[in-house]
Structure formats: C-alpha cells, structure tokens
Design an enzyme around this catalytic site. Sequence first.
Site, mmCIF file in Angstrom:
data_model
loop_
_atom_site.group_PDB
_atom_site.id
_atom_site.type_symbol
_atom_site.label_atom_id
_atom_site.label_comp_id
_atom_site.label_asym_id
_atom_site.label_seq_id
_atom_site.Cartn_x
_atom_site.Cartn_y
_atom_site.Cartn_z
ATOM 1 N N ASP A 147 -7.514 -2.956 -0.511
ATOM 2 C CA ASP A 147 -6.424 -1.981 -0.331
ATOM 3 C C ASP A 147 -5.046 -2.635 -0.475
ATOM 4 O O ASP A 147 -4.131 -2.060 -1.082
ATOM 5 C CB ASP A 147 -6.491 -1.334 1.062
ATOM 6 N N LYS A 150 -14.322 1.878 7.155
ATOM 7 C CA LYS A 150 -13.883 0.557 6.667
ATOM 8 C C LYS A 150 -14.022 -0.564 7.700
ATOM 9 O O LYS A 150 -14.287 -1.700 7.327
ATOM 10 C CB LYS A 150 -12.427 0.630 6.205
ATOM 11 N N ASN A 166 3.419 1.976 14.832
ATOM 12 C CA ASN A 166 2.166 2.723 14.893
ATOM 13 C C ASN A 166 2.116 3.550 16.167
ATOM 14 O O ASN A 166 2.675 3.153 17.191
ATOM 15 C CB ASN A 166 0.962 1.767 14.845
ATOM 16 N N ARG A 167 1.467 4.713 16.084
ATOM 17 C CA ARG A 167 1.309 5.568 17.269
ATOM 18 C C ARG A 167 0.722 4.762 18.417
ATOM 19 O O ARG A 167 1.242 4.760 19.518
ATOM 20 C CB ARG A 167 0.396 6.751 16.919
ATOM 21 N N THR A 168 -0.378 4.047 18.152
ATOM 22 C CA THR A 168 -0.985 3.188 19.173
ATOM 23 C C THR A 168 -0.356 1.807 19.018
ATOM 24 O O THR A 168 -0.752 1.020 18.146
ATOM 25 C CB THR A 168 -2.519 3.126 18.976
ATOM 26 N N ALA A 188 -1.466 1.213 11.406
ATOM 27 C CA ALA A 188 -2.134 -0.042 11.767
ATOM 28 C C ALA A 188 -3.641 0.124 11.634
ATOM 29 O O ALA A 188 -4.416 -0.559 12.304
ATOM 30 C CB ALA A 188 -1.748 -0.468 13.179
ATOM 31 N N ASN A 217 -13.349 -2.467 2.029
ATOM 32 C CA ASN A 217 -13.458 -1.193 1.289
ATOM 33 C C ASN A 217 -14.339 -1.301 0.048
ATOM 34 O O ASN A 217 -14.427 -0.343 -0.717
ATOM 35 C CB ASN A 217 -12.080 -0.615 0.943
ATOM 36 N N THR A 277 -14.680 4.175 2.395
ATOM 37 C CA THR A 277 -13.386 4.712 2.819
ATOM 38 C C THR A 277 -13.494 5.367 4.195
ATOM 39 O O THR A 277 -14.507 5.193 4.888
ATOM 40 C CB THR A 277 -12.764 5.613 1.712
ATOM 41 N N ALA A 337 -6.159 0.594 6.002
ATOM 42 C CA ALA A 337 -5.278 0.391 4.844
ATOM 43 C C ALA A 337 -4.050 -0.404 5.253
ATOM 44 O O ALA A 337 -3.636 -1.341 4.553
ATOM 45 C CB ALA A 337 -4.871 1.745 4.261
HETATM 46 P P1 NDP Z 1 -7.547 4.647 9.505
HETATM 47 O O1 NDP Z 1 -8.289 5.764 10.164
HETATM 48 O O2 NDP Z 1 -8.066 3.276 9.591
HETATM 49 O O3 NDP Z 1 -6.030 4.606 10.116
HETATM 50 C C1 NDP Z 1 -5.305 5.782 10.325
HETATM 51 C C2 NDP Z 1 -3.844 5.449 10.686
HETATM 52 O O4 NDP Z 1 -3.124 6.687 10.782
HETATM 53 C C3 NDP Z 1 -3.663 4.753 12.027
HETATM 54 O O5 NDP Z 1 -2.527 3.935 11.992
HETATM 55 C C4 NDP Z 1 -3.438 5.946 12.972
HETATM 56 O O6 NDP Z 1 -2.727 5.627 14.143
HETATM 57 C C5 NDP Z 1 -2.576 6.827 12.097
HETATM 58 N N1 NDP Z 1 -2.657 8.227 12.500
HETATM 59 C C6 NDP Z 1 -3.694 9.080 12.292
HETATM 60 N N2 NDP Z 1 -3.410 10.289 12.818
HETATM 61 C C7 NDP Z 1 -2.178 10.180 13.374
HETATM 62 C C8 NDP Z 1 -1.340 11.083 14.090
HETATM 63 N N3 NDP Z 1 -1.726 12.354 14.325
HETATM 64 N N4 NDP Z 1 -0.125 10.651 14.503
HETATM 65 C C9 NDP Z 1 0.270 9.374 14.263
HETATM 66 N N5 NDP Z 1 -0.495 8.458 13.603
HETATM 67 C C10 NDP Z 1 -1.688 8.863 13.171
HETATM 68 O O7 NDP Z 1 -7.356 5.110 8.004
HETATM 69 P P2 NDP Z 1 -7.058 4.191 6.705
HETATM 70 O O8 NDP Z 1 -6.066 3.159 7.084
HETATM 71 O O9 NDP Z 1 -8.314 3.764 6.077
HETATM 72 O O10 NDP Z 1 -6.401 5.271 5.720
HETATM 73 C C11 NDP Z 1 -5.084 5.735 5.936
HETATM 74 C C12 NDP Z 1 -4.673 6.592 4.745
HETATM 75 O O11 NDP Z 1 -4.605 5.793 3.569
HETATM 76 C C13 NDP Z 1 -5.638 7.737 4.420
HETATM 77 O O12 NDP Z 1 -4.874 8.892 4.192
HETATM 78 C C14 NDP Z 1 -6.320 7.295 3.134
HETATM 79 O O13 NDP Z 1 -6.671 8.396 2.328
HETATM 80 C C15 NDP Z 1 -5.199 6.480 2.494
HETATM 81 N N6 NDP Z 1 -5.688 5.486 1.516
HETATM 82 C C16 NDP Z 1 -5.253 5.543 0.228
HETATM 83 C C17 NDP Z 1 -5.677 4.627 -0.700
HETATM 84 C C18 NDP Z 1 -5.171 4.689 -2.102
HETATM 85 O O14 NDP Z 1 -5.749 4.002 -2.966
HETATM 86 N N7 NDP Z 1 -4.109 5.407 -2.374
HETATM 87 C C19 NDP Z 1 -6.625 3.560 -0.334
HETATM 88 C C20 NDP Z 1 -6.962 3.552 1.060
HETATM 89 C C21 NDP Z 1 -6.528 4.496 1.941
HETATM 90 P P3 NDP Z 1 -3.528 5.144 15.484
HETATM 91 O O15 NDP Z 1 -3.837 3.688 15.252
HETATM 92 O O16 NDP Z 1 -2.574 5.388 16.573
HETATM 93 O O17 NDP Z 1 -4.775 5.987 15.564
#
Ligand code: NDP
Length: 267
Positions: free
Chosen positions: A110, A73, A158-160, A135, A94, A69, A138
Amino acid sequence: MKEITGETKLFGILADPIHHVKTPQRMNEYFARAGYDGVLVPFHARSDNLAPVLNGLKRLENLGGIIVTVPHKTAILALCDDASDLTRKIGAANVVRREPDGRLTAHMLDGEGFVRGLRSCGHEVKGKTAYMVGAGGAANAIAFALLRYGVSCLTIANRTVAKAEDLKSRVLDLYPQACINIGTSDPSGHDIVINATSLGLKEGDALPLDASKLRTGQVVCEVIMQPVETAMLQAARERGCAVHYGAPMLACQIELMAEFLGVTAAG
Ligand code: NDP
C-alpha cells in the site's frame, strides 16, 4: 482474458464486504495485457472464517496468490508463514504469495503504491512535510513509505490516538532521526495532506479533517477510490488545493503485486 483452462493459475482477493473492490477488473486487465494465463476472482470471507478459508486455499496446488483488503490486512499477517521485516514492522499485509511447497509469504505494498501513484502524477514527497489522517492498515504502510522516500516531517492524526502513537513509535524504531508528530484535525502548514481512513466511502460520512484549514499550495490526497471525488477532495478543490485521487495508488500496486506474485509476461 485468455480462455480459462486446467493450466490457468488462480488468484483471489479476500475482502468483506467485497462488492466495491476494483482489483479483479484491474488485475485481469493486467493479465490480458501481459498474455499471462491467470485469473483473479473475488473471495468473500468474514473475519471469523479467515483462518479456515486461508488454510483451505493454501492447499490448492494451482493457487498463485491472494490480494488482501479490508478488514483482513492485519489478521492475515499472523496466518502466513513468512514476511519481510518491513511488512512485520508495518504490521499488515495486502498480498500473499503461495510458494511451490504451499507456504504463504506476506507482503505490504500500500505504501509503495501510494508514493509511486503520487509521483506518477508529478508530486514528489522528498523534502516535503506531510499530514496524514488514519492509523489503520493503509496508513501504516503509507507512513513507512513516506519516510523511506524522504518526507522531512510527518504528522499523524487518528480518531484512536493510541493507534497513532503506536504507529509513530514503530516508525521511529526504523527511522530514529525522523520528525514525527501526533496531530489534530488541523492540516495547516503541511505540503501534502492525506486521508488514509475509510471516512468518505459512504455518503454522509463526516470529513476526516478540518477542511476549512486547507490552503492553496497544498496537495490533498485520497486513498478512497469510490466515490472518485470524496467530499474532502471537493472541499480541497474549492479551496484552491491540488487534488490527488485514490486510483493511481491501486494502478501502481497492480504492477508491484504482479511482480511479487511472479506474474511474467508471455514471451
Ligand atoms: P483499516 O480498517 O485498517 O483503517 C481504517 C482507518 O479509518 C482507521 O484509521 C480508523 O480509525 C479510521 N476510521 C474508520 N471509521 C472512522 C470514523 N467513523 N471516524 C474516524 N476515523 C475512522 O482500513 P485500511 O487502512 O485498510 O483502509 C482505509 C481506506 O483505504 C479504505 O477506504 C480502503 O478502501 C482504502 N484503500 C485504498 C487503496 C488504493 O489502492 N487506493 C489501497 C488500500 C486501501 P480508528 O483507528 O480510530 O478506528
């Protein structure tokens, strides 16, 4: 849980931070229900140590596999020996299975877990329009799964923005006829609204989308499990939307992961 002996198969979850993970509780409960002689423990590894940690773990003859996680990932995929074509297209994994010869096979569940979780709560995706913010790992998996299960149109925000564009082009490689848009923070006009970012994990986080645009009739979904009801879900509920929590996504993945890892119920 069965008594741990020299015969017990070892599994772990790799994460940083690790304190919040729920997989050890859920998977060990699953092992107990199945009468399976295995144990899953937390493996706390920093990103700069991921390669040597994995290199050591794969040499353990009694290792069954590893759940992966945040934040590993994406990086884990490049460190494994094999992965399905879909997992490579998603670009993140994952779960990793250790084969008898020590090779590591990566897989991403996921997306499948999210859609199955949604369906288990009575929400079909086929023919629906979906808005997803995120993006990352997950979100990538969820986007591919939504298309596989027949959403009629997907908007990705997505932010980015470049990461959303990159995800869109990879999904279109596999589903050339798909309707995919790049969105803003406005989820208006979509049947299903998904937060697939980590925004909401921490108290005081900004909302991942413009909640003032949410309307009755939309199903608003969270991937975050802790807190159970994020500020976004609270806002959605107040605006008359149906809400979908993060827990069913993990519950459905536990079964899928166990199957992939070769966990079999005791006869
Ligand atoms: P990643 O680190 O790969 O992605 C994070 C995402 O969040 C990106 O799109 C990022 O945007 C965005 N983000 C983070 N901080 C900010 C911010 N301050 N403002 C705007 N956008 C933001 O993480 P994962 O995709 O692996 O996980 C995402 C979430 O999913 C986590 O909370 C995780 O716990 C949850 N999850 C839950 C599961 C479940 O079974 N329920 C399974 C897997 C994950 P940018 O690209 O711009 O950085």
